[in-house]
Design a protein around this motif. Sequence first.
Motif, mmCIF file in Angstrom:
data_model
loop_
_atom_site.group_PDB
_atom_site.id
_atom_site.type_symbol
_atom_site.label_atom_id
_atom_site.label_comp_id
_atom_site.label_asym_id
_atom_site.label_seq_id
_atom_site.Cartn_x
_atom_site.Cartn_y
_atom_site.Cartn_z
ATOM 1 N N VAL A 195 0.834 -1.199 0.000
ATOM 2 C CA VAL A 195 0.000 0.000 0.000
ATOM 3 C C VAL A 195 0.872 1.253 0.000
ATOM 4 C CG1 VAL A 195 -1.951 -1.142 1.100
ATOM 5 C CG2 VAL A 195 -0.242 -0.029 2.528
ATOM 6 N N ALA A 196 0.483 2.227 -0.803
ATOM 7 C CA ALA A 196 1.223 3.487 -0.919
ATOM 8 C C ALA A 196 0.461 4.550 -0.142
ATOM 9 C CB ALA A 196 1.361 3.886 -2.387
ATOM 10 N N LEU A 197 0.984 4.912 1.028
ATOM 11 C CA LEU A 197 0.264 5.832 1.912
ATOM 12 C C LEU A 197 0.525 7.280 1.522
ATOM 13 C CD1 LEU A 197 1.081 3.634 4.863
ATOM 14 C CD2 LEU A 197 -1.207 4.579 4.593
ATOM 15 N N GLU A 198 -0.517 8.061 1.623
ATOM 16 C CA GLU A 198 -0.406 9.471 1.258
ATOM 17 C C GLU A 198 -0.748 10.317 2.471
ATOM 18 O OE1 GLU A 198 -2.811 11.500 -2.017
ATOM 19 O OE2 GLU A 198 -1.183 10.514 -3.068
ATOM 20 N N LEU A 199 0.143 10.304 3.470
ATOM 21 C CA LEU A 199 -0.070 11.086 4.684
ATOM 22 C C LEU A 199 0.614 12.434 4.509
ATOM 23 C CD1 LEU A 199 0.790 8.255 7.254
ATOM 24 C CD2 LEU A 199 -1.453 8.883 6.344
ATOM 25 N N PRO A 200 0.148 13.470 5.224
ATOM 26 C CA PRO A 200 0.836 14.754 5.130
ATOM 27 C C PRO A 200 2.304 14.611 5.544
ATOM 28 C CG PRO A 200 -1.257 14.983 6.267
ATOM 29 C CD PRO A 200 -1.019 13.516 6.095
ATOM 30 N N GLN A 201 3.203 15.092 4.695
ATOM 31 C CA GLN A 201 4.642 14.967 4.940
ATOM 32 C C GLN A 201 5.271 16.354 4.899
ATOM 33 O OE1 GLN A 201 4.981 10.588 2.795
ATOM 34 N NE2 GLN A 201 5.761 12.359 1.742
ATOM 35 N N PRO A 202 5.480 16.945 6.080
ATOM 36 C CA PRO A 202 5.961 18.337 6.087
ATOM 37 C C PRO A 202 7.270 18.553 5.342
ATOM 38 C CG PRO A 202 5.184 17.684 8.252
ATOM 39 C CD PRO A 202 5.194 16.437 7.422
ATOM 40 N N CYS A 203 8.189 17.564 5.397
ATOM 41 C CA CYS A 203 9.452 17.764 4.673
ATOM 42 C C CYS A 203 9.667 16.695 3.600
ATOM 43 C CB CYS A 203 10.639 17.813 5.624
ATOM 44 S SG CYS A 203 11.198 16.236 6.285
ATOM 45 N N GLY A 204 9.172 15.500 3.804
ATOM 46 C CA GLY A 204 9.294 14.438 2.801
ATOM 47 C C GLY A 204 10.635 13.735 2.788
ATOM 48 N N THR A 205 11.570 14.187 3.612
ATOM 49 C CA THR A 205 12.937 13.666 3.523
ATOM 50 C C THR A 205 13.374 12.868 4.742
ATOM 51 O OG1 THR A 205 13.626 15.849 4.302
ATOM 52 C CG2 THR A 205 13.814 15.427 1.950
ATOM 53 N N GLY A 206 12.502 12.711 5.727
ATOM 54 C CA GLY A 206 12.881 11.951 6.921
ATOM 55 C C GLY A 206 13.532 12.788 7.998
ATOM 56 N N LEU A 207 13.566 14.097 7.822
ATOM 57 C CA LEU A 207 14.265 14.944 8.794
ATOM 58 C C LEU A 207 13.404 15.328 9.997
ATOM 59 C CD1 LEU A 207 16.156 17.452 6.445
ATOM 60 C CD2 LEU A 207 16.963 15.309 7.404
ATOM 61 N N CYS A 208 12.098 15.500 9.776
ATOM 62 C CA CYS A 208 11.318 16.209 10.801
ATOM 63 C C CYS A 208 10.452 15.328 11.683
ATOM 64 C CB CYS A 208 10.461 17.281 10.144
ATOM 65 S SG CYS A 208 9.008 16.671 9.257
ATOM 66 N N ASN A 209 10.327 14.033 11.367
ATOM 67 C CA ASN A 209 9.471 13.148 12.168
ATOM 68 C C ASN A 209 8.016 13.622 12.184
ATOM 69 O OD1 ASN A 209 10.561 10.757 13.252
ATOM 70 N ND2 ASN A 209 11.905 11.957 14.562
ATOM 71 N N GLY A 210 7.599 14.272 11.132
ATOM 72 C CA GLY A 210 6.259 14.853 11.117
ATOM 73 C C GLY A 210 5.195 13.995 10.463
ATOM 74 N N CYS A 211 5.517 12.779 10.049
ATOM 75 C CA CYS A 211 4.524 11.935 9.367
ATOM 76 C C CYS A 211 4.475 10.556 10.016
ATOM 77 C CB CYS A 211 4.830 11.831 7.877
ATOM 78 S SG CYS A 211 6.552 11.394 7.489
ATOM 79 N N PRO A 212 3.958 10.490 11.252
ATOM 80 C CA PRO A 212 3.996 9.221 11.985
ATOM 81 C C PRO A 212 3.124 8.142 11.350
ATOM 82 C CG PRO A 212 2.612 10.810 13.136
ATOM 83 C CD PRO A 212 3.258 11.551 12.004
ATOM 84 N N LEU A 213 3.698 6.955 11.208
ATOM 85 C CA LEU A 213 2.982 5.816 10.629
ATOM 86 C C LEU A 213 3.091 4.640 11.606
ATOM 87 C CD1 LEU A 213 1.623 4.215 8.344
ATOM 88 C CD2 LEU A 213 3.879 3.900 7.330
ATOM 89 N N PRO A 214 1.969 4.229 12.204
ATOM 90 C CA PRO A 214 2.023 3.110 13.153
ATOM 91 C C PRO A 214 2.102 1.763 12.415
ATOM 92 C CG PRO A 214 -0.191 4.075 13.100
ATOM 93 C CD PRO A 214 0.634 4.842 12.114
ATOM 94 N N VAL A 215 3.129 0.991 12.718
ATOM 95 C CA VAL A 215 3.323 -0.297 12.044
ATOM 96 C C VAL A 215 3.704 -1.359 13.077
ATOM 97 C CG1 VAL A 215 4.093 0.761 9.877
ATOM 98 C CG2 VAL A 215 5.784 0.114 11.602
ATOM 99 N N VAL A 216 3.728 -2.595 12.597
ATOM 100 C CA VAL A 216 4.331 -3.690 13.355
ATOM 101 C C VAL A 216 5.559 -4.103 12.566
ATOM 102 C CG1 VAL A 216 4.041 -6.034 14.208
ATOM 103 C CG2 VAL A 216 2.116 -4.441 14.248
ATOM 104 N N GLY A 217 6.712 -4.071 13.204
ATOM 105 C CA GLY A 217 7.949 -4.415 12.519
ATOM 106 C C GLY A 217 8.053 -5.906 12.251
ATOM 107 N N GLU A 218 9.052 -6.290 11.476
ATOM 108 C CA GLU A 218 9.247 -7.711 11.182
ATOM 109 C C GLU A 218 9.588 -8.495 12.445
ATOM 110 O OE1 GLU A 218 11.526 -8.691 7.812
ATOM 111 O OE2 GLU A 218 10.485 -7.267 6.512
ATOM 112 N N ASP A 219 10.034 -7.771 13.488
ATOM 113 C CA ASP A 219 10.301 -8.426 14.768
ATOM 114 C C ASP A 219 9.043 -8.569 15.615
ATOM 115 O OD1 ASP A 219 9.859 -5.773 15.321
ATOM 116 O OD2 ASP A 219 11.826 -5.372 16.172
ATOM 117 N N GLY A 220 7.890 -8.142 15.067
ATOM 118 C CA GLY A 220 6.623 -8.262 15.790
ATOM 119 C C GLY A 220 6.378 -7.144 16.777
ATOM 120 N N VAL A 221 7.285 -6.172 16.851
ATOM 121 C CA VAL A 221 7.147 -5.077 17.812
ATOM 122 C C VAL A 221 6.429 -3.894 17.153
ATOM 123 C CG1 VAL A 221 8.405 -3.440 19.269
ATOM 124 C CG2 VAL A 221 9.240 -5.784 19.014
ATOM 125 N N ALA A 222 5.416 -3.369 17.857
ATOM 126 C CA ALA A 222 4.699 -2.192 17.356
ATOM 127 C C ALA A 222 5.572 -0.962 17.518
ATOM 128 C CB ALA A 222 3.399 -2.022 18.130
#
Lengths: 276, 278
Positions: B225-252
């Motif tokens: 799935v290609a998520l289209e959440l608001p991204q204030p910078c788009g580059t990974g600098l600002c932590n402004g686009c939180p996405l809740p996931v479960v990692g491959e290690d099973g940790v949320a």
Amino acid sequence: MDLGALTLNPPVLVASGCGGTGRELDALGGLAGLGAFVTRSITLDAREGGPAPRIVGTPSGLVNAVGLQNPGIDQFLARELPWLAAHDVPAIVSVAGSSIGEYADLGRRLGRSPGVAGIEVNLSVPDAAGLNIFDAREPFSAARVIAAVRRDLPRGMPVLAKLGPQSNRIGESARAVAEAGADAVVVTNAVPALMPDGRPGGLSGPAIGPLALRCVYEVRVALPDLPVIGVGGIACAADARAFLAAGASAVQIGTALLHDPTTAVRIAAELGGDPS
Amino acid sequence: MSSARDPLHVTGEVLSVKRIGAYRHLTLVAPGVAERSRPGNFVAVSVGDLRPRSHQTRLSYWIHRVRNTGSHGATIEIIVEPRGAGSQWLTGLGQGSRVDLTGPLGRPFAQPKEPVSCLLVGEGHSAAPLFPLAERLRERGCVVSMLLAASDEQHLLAALEARRSARSVTVVTRDGSVGRSGRVADVLPELLAQVDADVAYAAGSVETLHAVAAAAEAHGAWSQVALELPQPCGTGLCNGCPLPVVGEDGVARIVRACHEGPVVRGDRVRWTALLEGA
């Protein structure tokens, strides 16, 4: 600019919370040749941060309610610091704690970690109460935090105190933290503000530039010998020169990186070409 | 140290702005960006006048097409819906205007190693990244089917073009102005079974992506799935686009949609948390 064992050359740094983990900025060519990289604020335990939206645009500024999302000190030391230590830019670790004891623990852990070039103590989280961060707005409280961080650090490890934008008391705060062991002050932080939905946040960007400039000036007048690092709304070399003229010894670039990740290296190059 | 895979921050040039229904189709010269892009990558555009920069946040757009124009080299195309001040500024630019952008950004679509059956689900202008993906999948021998959805015909993206890229194309609109009347969720289980999809790719609203992830899982297919959440910078600098996931290690955990995404496996998203925050 010299701070103990750390030389900030050029005097241009990445501001806390605006450079990701460093890897993202490095991939965009925005890290090489800077004076230092300041990490986002690290806490003892991991923090998930606040809900979306976390950042909204305002005229010439941003209001953020990121909520100090970070992986906690253990994960930071294991996963992020080694990468920073292996790169040719000094890593200054920003810390925030819910108590003076937590600040002291963070200082102790970082003081014996190879690769830490300095510690920036965040004494001005815009929503400290909401985030359960120790309220260090009073000069006396700020000094206690700095003393606690300083206590177990190796000699020569610089401590930077990041002060809030209360310009009427900033000279008093700067004096208190300097007497408690801070090697420099970082002036200033995001201005307490509200998100459109009523959540507390912090305003940054060009909108706060003149306010930050005034704070730098106030500290310089009160304490002519204390190194001041200016931050707030700097987006181009002319802005940086204004801060240096007001008394800053170095500058940090923050919000501007979010719309142009090459801003800091461009300013560093331009200042290098014309140090006036 | 920059590598050939790293994004670039460049000053681009607007080659053309065309109207497509309710959207604008922009062709941009962005040196180096087109050559590095893969389906599912996006660009983050700095909007507003340069000095002083009135807008501090940026706008992210999927890379819709990469074309080699000959005279200008490789160009990128993006689809913009002029809604807010920033997107209106962007779509109001004339030919030859300069615009700062960073790209290609984000994690692109993972593509299967074997030729399998793929269903591509796109909603509104968010369907933009599915067209280059369809071509790549066809090149790999995959059977490609598409489901395009929109509120109405004006907001339907390139259905005719889809018929050239896919073996079958299904169209649904909420008002029934073209294709079948309804929503993605109404036709999805039937379509997944009909094409016997091994992988479902989707780009659209969070609700639609959730529906695709759930239906794919029920069918026994993988989903991207290609998520289209608001991204204030788009580059990974600002932590402004939180996405809740479960990692491959099973940790949320919370990751950055722009950097660890925006394309992620549908079964890794914590949909309830995401929908509550949306």
